[in-house]
Design a protein around this motif. Structure first.
Motif, PDB file in Angstrom:
ATOM      1  N   ASP A  50     -10.757 -52.653  28.622  1.00 11.49           N
ATOM      2  CA  ASP A  50     -11.310 -51.391  28.103  1.00 11.49           C
ATOM      3  C   ASP A  50     -12.534 -50.923  28.894  1.00 11.49           C
ATOM      4  O   ASP A  50     -13.166 -49.932  28.524  1.00 11.49           O
ATOM      5  N   HIS A 461      -2.692 -54.316  15.295  1.00 11.94           N
ATOM      6  CA  HIS A 461      -1.980 -54.124  16.565  1.00 11.94           C
ATOM      7  C   HIS A 461      -0.469 -54.074  16.318  1.00 11.94           C
ATOM      8  O   HIS A 461       0.233 -53.195  16.820  1.00 11.94           O
ATOM      9  N   ARG A 464       0.643 -50.791  14.697  1.00 15.02           N
ATOM     10  CA  ARG A 464       0.090 -49.531  15.212  1.00 15.02           C
ATOM     11  C   ARG A 464       1.031 -48.373  14.896  1.00 15.02           C
ATOM     12  O   ARG A 464       2.240 -48.496  15.096  1.00 15.02           O
ATOM     13  N   ILE A 487       0.145 -43.703  20.813  1.00 12.15           N
ATOM     14  CA  ILE A 487      -0.931 -44.684  21.036  1.00 12.15           C
ATOM     15  C   ILE A 487      -0.656 -45.449  22.339  1.00 12.15           C
ATOM     16  O   ILE A 487      -1.530 -45.642  23.174  1.00 12.15           O
ATOM     17  N   ARG A 488       0.602 -45.887  22.518  1.00 15.71           N
ATOM     18  CA  ARG A 488       0.968 -46.633  23.730  1.00 15.71           C
ATOM     19  C   ARG A 488       0.684 -45.801  24.975  1.00 15.71           C
ATOM     20  O   ARG A 488       0.184 -46.304  25.978  1.00 15.71           O
ATOM     21  N   ARG A 490      -1.539 -43.485  25.359  1.00 17.27           N
ATOM     22  CA  ARG A 490      -2.990 -43.435  25.628  1.00 17.27           C
ATOM     23  C   ARG A 490      -3.495 -44.780  26.156  1.00 17.27           C
ATOM     24  O   ARG A 490      -4.328 -44.827  27.050  1.00 17.27           O
ATOM     25  N   GLU A 491      -2.962 -45.870  25.598  1.00 15.52           N
ATOM     26  CA  GLU A 491      -3.408 -47.208  26.001  1.00 15.52           C
ATOM     27  C   GLU A 491      -3.164 -47.484  27.478  1.00 15.52           C
ATOM     28  O   GLU A 491      -3.838 -48.301  28.079  1.00 15.52           O
ATOM     29  N   ARG A 492      -2.132 -46.835  28.020  1.00 15.08           N
ATOM     30  CA  ARG A 492      -1.755 -47.129  29.409  1.00 15.08           C
ATOM     31  C   ARG A 492      -2.732 -46.566  30.433  1.00 15.08           C
ATOM     32  O   ARG A 492      -2.598 -46.816  31.611  1.00 15.08           O
ATOM     33  N   TYR A 494      -5.953 -46.947  31.900  1.00 14.55           N
ATOM     34  CA  TYR A 494      -7.024 -47.953  31.942  1.00 14.55           C
ATOM     35  C   TYR A 494      -8.247 -47.445  32.698  1.00 14.55           C
ATOM     36  O   TYR A 494      -9.336 -47.944  32.528  1.00 14.55           O
TER      37      TYR A 494
END
Ligand code: B12
Ligand code: SF4
Length: 495
Positions: A50, A461, A464, A487-488, A490-492, A494
């Motif tokens: 993060d 988690h 989600r 969500i996935r 956005r998570e990608r 980095y």
């Protein structure tokens, strides 16, 4: 020369960083195999997923590297591109090297990404020779396995043959080079150790054959035990044996278990990948030894329970049981039973969404996982560069998503002849969440404090996208799935 080695921060659904943060084995091996006078630092960016930009900038500022090396899988290519640009911006003169599965199998993709060198295939000797050549400003044309730029043209030296691992030429990994902390597998510090490399099967989805050909070479036990001790001395309590296929030579694996026990290294937990046929055929002698040696989780490459799918995946042979020299049907149930009888947990590797799959065949596999495996590791077929499966999917026009950052194994990027990708992924996602919850008591018994402290985040988690309304059935779980997908996505990102 100052060397900084980075592994990418990208993780996927089955590896939530709250519970699993593993070191990249390649980088420690590379660090241990360049000449000893070069200062080398390793940063596994999963440990700071993060705050990637800040950490990369800090490391480049503090270490002032002459060479930055990146280890990249296909789904990490976009992130790798961004890190390369950042490193170049912070230090324009730095030499950038990429290696690992993606640069090896798709080197052409890196030619315009701002890198100076591509190491194809095994890296220890190639990287050692490259760093030597850079230090002495000598020619690169004799370094097998290396690609390099001369002006605007790329030169691809001939391939390097896989190392036979037998003469001590590949030295032990250098774990002391790691500069970030926080490796964990469900609360216990984890490390990776290799005992062999290669595989002689040719499953159509696997990258290993194109990477190194069909072969199997192993390290001497003295070296393996020294490596395990070194991992333990650096704090590891769980060891993941990352061999491509340790069960190719069952007698050797049995002897290794005995060696671990005799060396008193069976206080550690072990995690390994195995073929169902080897466990079913030899489990009566192998499984008790594995139990005694400390094996706790076994990733079984079940792949699929239907014969048609196994044929497509070219995984029928490795999932066939034998009795008195004859084939005796699918090995999976017997393998699971033998592992369970010896108190090991089965991580069930299944692949759903193959070209002929229908909703019914997908559900049959999900139901199998529900009934028999302890931790599901269900994936979708993913067309990685140069695997035979990729050609099949492309020829049939079934690839629906070309964005490589989504090629993480749990995103359906291909359709079947009968089912669209979103439907395949939805069914897997919906089923797997509850299977994972079922394993919580076992994790609690082993590491109660970790589970008490982290259970809320682990549940958050796993679920989600869900809300109380969707869990109570007051809202369609398809809506929760769409939120999960967002969500996935956005998570990608980095950096
Ligand atoms: C162990 C392993 C894992 C472990 C540990 C990963 C880790 N932190 O190291 C776990 C279980 C976590 C894992 C997960 C995944 N994995 Co995995 N994994 C492997 C496995 C079995 C062995 C890798 C290994 O450690 N080898 C030992 C080291 C020493 O060798 P190496 O990595 O090849 O590195 C050598 C060279 O590649 C090169 N090299 C590598 N990096 C660099 C960098 C530089 C600078 C240089 C010069 C050289 C170099 O030199 C090294 C030494 O010779 C491979 C292979 C296989 N048969 O299945 C798959 C494999 C690498 N995984 C793969 C994938 C896809 C995944 C997942 C996305 C999901 C999935 N489908 O399984 C996840 C994602 C992980 C994440 N970040 O969330 C694919 C990659 C395919 C591709 N084209 O990118 C492989 C090849 C398996 C396959 N399906 O074919 N994986
Ligand atoms: S048995 Fe395992 S390592 Fe060997 S080709 Fe098949 S998936 Fe790859």
């Amino acid at each position: 020369m100052n060397v900084l080695l980075l592994s990418m921060p990208d993780y996927f659904e089955h590896m939530p960083p709250i519970a699993i943060r593993m070191p990249n084995g390649a980088l420690a091996s590379l660090a241990g195999n360049i000449d000893g006078h070069h200062p080398v630092a390793i940063a596994d960016l999963i440990l700071c997923h993060d705050s990637v930009r800040q950490n990369v900038a800090r490391l480049i500022h503090e270490l002032n590297p002459d060479v930055v090396g990146l280890s990249v899988m296909t789904f990490q290519r976009r992130t790798a591109g961004r890190i390369i640009a950042l490193a170049r911006q912070l230090k324009p003169s730095v030499k950038i090297v990429v290696g690992g599965y993606d640069p090896s199998l798709a080197p052409e993709a890196y030619e315009n990404m701002g890198v100076d060198y591509i190491v194809r295939g095994e890296g220890e000797i190639t990287f050692r020779e490259l760093v030597r050549a850079l230090e002495s400003c000598s020619q690169l044309d004799g370094i097998c396995g290396l690609s390099y730029r001369t002006g605007t043209r790329w030169v691809h030296n001939s391939a390097r043959l896989p190392h036979r691992l037998e003469d001590g030429d590949i030295r032990l990994p250098k774990r002391s080079s790691r500069v970030l902390r926080g490796y964990t597998l469900l609360g216990r510090q984890v490390d990776v150790v290799e005992t062999s490399r290669g595989c002689t099967y040719d499953c159509s989805f696997c990258s290993i054959i194109e990477m190194r050909g069909r072969n199997f070479y192993s390290y001497a036990f003295d070296r393996v035990l020294a490596d395990i001790r070194d991992a333990r001395d650096h704090g590891a309590r769980t060891i993941f044996l990352v061999d491509d296929n340790i069960t190719l030579n069952v007698r050797r694996f049995e002897a290794l278990c005995r060696a671990i026990i005799e060396a008193g290294l069976n206080q550690l937990d072990y995690f390994v990948q195995a073929m169902t046929s080897a466990i079913a055929d030899h489990g009566a002698t192998l499984a008790p030894l594995m139990q005694q040696a400390g094996f706790r989780y076994v990733f079984l490459g079940i792949e699929n329970i239907l014969e048609g799918d196994l044929r497509f995946l070219r995984a029928a042979a490795k999932n066939t049981e034998h009795r008195n020299g004859n084939q005796a049907g699918n090995a999976t149930l017997r393998a699971i039973d033998l592992l369970h009888r010896h108190k090991m947990y089965v991580v069930g590797g299944l692949i759903v969404g193959n070209p002929e799959d229908t909703v019914e065949s997908i559900e049959a596999n999900l139901e199998f996982a529900r009934r028999y495996v302890d931790w599901p590791y269900i994936q979708h077929p993913t067309p990685y560069p140069r695997t035979p499966m990729t050609e099949d999917f492309r020829r049939r026009g079934l690839i629906t998503i070309e964005r490589l950052e989504e090629y993480d194994g749990t995103t359906a990027v291909v359709r079947t002849e009968h089912v669209p990708p979103d439907e395949i992924e939805y069914r897997r996602w919906k089923a797997e969440r509850w299977m994972k919850v079922r394993h919580m008591p076992a994790a609690f018994r082993h590491d109660p404090w970790f589970v008490i402290r982290n259970a809320p985040q682990m549940m958050a988690h796993t679920f989600r996208g869900a809300t109380f309304r969707s869990l109570l059935g007051l809202e369609s779980s398809r809506k929760a799935f769409q939120r999960y997908k967002a969500i996935r996505s956005r998570e990608r990102v980095y950096l």
